[in-house]
Motif scaffolding. Structure first.
Motif, mmCIF file in Angstrom:
data_model
loop_
_atom_site.group_PDB
_atom_site.id
_atom_site.type_symbol
_atom_site.label_atom_id
_atom_site.label_comp_id
_atom_site.label_asym_id
_atom_site.label_seq_id
_atom_site.Cartn_x
_atom_site.Cartn_y
_atom_site.Cartn_z
ATOM 1 N N PHE A 45 8.266 0.284 7.858
ATOM 2 C CA PHE A 45 8.763 1.220 6.730
ATOM 3 C C PHE A 45 7.150 1.320 6.053
ATOM 4 O O PHE A 45 7.392 2.396 5.179
ATOM 5 C CB PHE A 45 9.433 0.088 5.860
ATOM 6 N N LEU A 46 6.803 0.371 5.936
ATOM 7 C CA LEU A 46 5.158 0.891 5.428
ATOM 8 C C LEU A 46 4.624 1.676 6.288
ATOM 9 O O LEU A 46 3.677 2.558 5.843
ATOM 10 C CB LEU A 46 4.400 -0.371 5.386
ATOM 11 N N TRP A 74 -2.116 3.771 9.607
ATOM 12 C CA TRP A 74 -1.108 3.236 10.090
ATOM 13 C C TRP A 74 -1.907 2.104 10.939
ATOM 14 O O TRP A 74 -0.867 1.138 11.077
ATOM 15 C CB TRP A 74 -0.261 3.977 10.143
ATOM 16 N N LYS A 133 4.051 9.125 4.262
ATOM 17 C CA LYS A 133 4.702 10.033 2.858
ATOM 18 C C LYS A 133 3.409 10.231 2.076
ATOM 19 O O LYS A 133 3.458 11.455 1.625
ATOM 20 C CB LYS A 133 5.672 8.953 2.311
ATOM 21 N N SER A 134 2.653 9.098 1.562
ATOM 22 C CA SER A 134 1.446 9.006 0.467
ATOM 23 C C SER A 134 0.476 10.184 1.177
ATOM 24 O O SER A 134 0.241 10.743 -0.013
ATOM 25 C CB SER A 134 1.420 7.570 0.619
ATOM 26 N N SER A 186 6.045 4.554 4.715
ATOM 27 C CA SER A 186 6.067 5.019 3.197
ATOM 28 C C SER A 186 3.912 5.793 3.088
ATOM 29 O O SER A 186 3.886 6.197 2.149
ATOM 30 C CB SER A 186 5.772 3.670 2.753
ATOM 31 N N ARG A 235 -3.597 3.356 3.236
ATOM 32 C CA ARG A 235 -3.036 4.033 3.768
ATOM 33 C C ARG A 235 -3.552 4.472 5.370
ATOM 34 O O ARG A 235 -4.126 6.015 5.746
ATOM 35 C CB ARG A 235 -3.644 5.623 2.911
#
Length: 221
Positions: free
Chosen positions: A189-190, A140, A196-197, A193, A138
């Protein structure tokens, strides 16, 4: 009517408790992911040695044979990119430097497996699988470190030793950028994601902080 102004702002103590719960949850995820990668990287090292022994165990010079360079590369280089992040994962779990070391080591192991397989296209999927598992952190920024390693590796080996990464004797420079483009595509895209998580984790922490504050208020009453 501005509905945003009608929503009460949580007090500083509530915001601080929310941040504390969020950090505790995130650190717990990071520590578990560190240990996950420690076990995964040890297994990958063993697999790399087994792959080298299976594909090219020995080399021949006339009638004389000896241990193939790939086996030595799997043992020595595989150990070099595995030992440091694994030790950091066990000794310093949850640290920022640890997860970046894991990201670098994991992508270098992908590069080694691609080299040992002679640049087979199937082995390149190890890169994309590794990026997906790195997203478990989690964070980036870890994906950015991994992407840089992949790009530099493909660009360097694609120019000097294209056979070890693409399985051909020569390859144009744009091919490295093409591979990097697919990596960036997945990482984009990761990252979405992950954001958002993290937002959902923050919302859960805020709800828990409010429940704790309500429980304390009821007990005081």
């Amino acid at each position: 009517m501005n509905h945003s102004n009608s929503i009460p702002t949580p007090p500083n103590s509530l915001a601080a408790r929310t941040a504390q719960l969020f950090q505790e949850h995130h650190q717990n995820i990071v520590r578990h992911t560190d240990l996950l990668f420690a076990r995964l990287m040890i297994g990958q090292w063993i697999f790399a040695v087994a792959l080298a022994l299976w594909i090219s165990p020995r080399t021949w010079a006339g009638t004389e044979s000896g241990l193939h360079l790939h086996v030595l590369a799997a043992v020595v280089l595989g150990g070099a990119v595995t030992i440091v992040p694994v030790l950091m994962a066990f000794l310093r779990p949850g640290k920022t430097l640890t997860r970046h070391a894991v990201a670098v080591g994991q992508m270098l192991m992908s590069a080694l497996l691609i080299h040992l397989s002679g640049g087979r296209i199937e082995t390149h999927f190890h890169v994309f699988g590794s990026l997906a598992i790195l997203a478990f952190y989690r964070d980036w920024r870890v994906l950015i470190s991994a992407t840089v390693v992949v790009f530099v590796d493909h660009l360097t080996r694609g120019f000097l030793f294209p056979q070890s990464v693409y399985g051909v004797l020569s390859a144009p420079v744009w091919r490295s950028f093409e591979h990097a483009g697919w990596v960036v595509f997945e990482v984009t895209f990761l990252i979405v994601s992950i954001r958002k998580s993290l937002s959902e984790m923050l919302l859960v922490a805020e709800r828990q902080a409010k429940l704790e504050a309500l429980k304390e208020s009821i007990e005081q009453t």
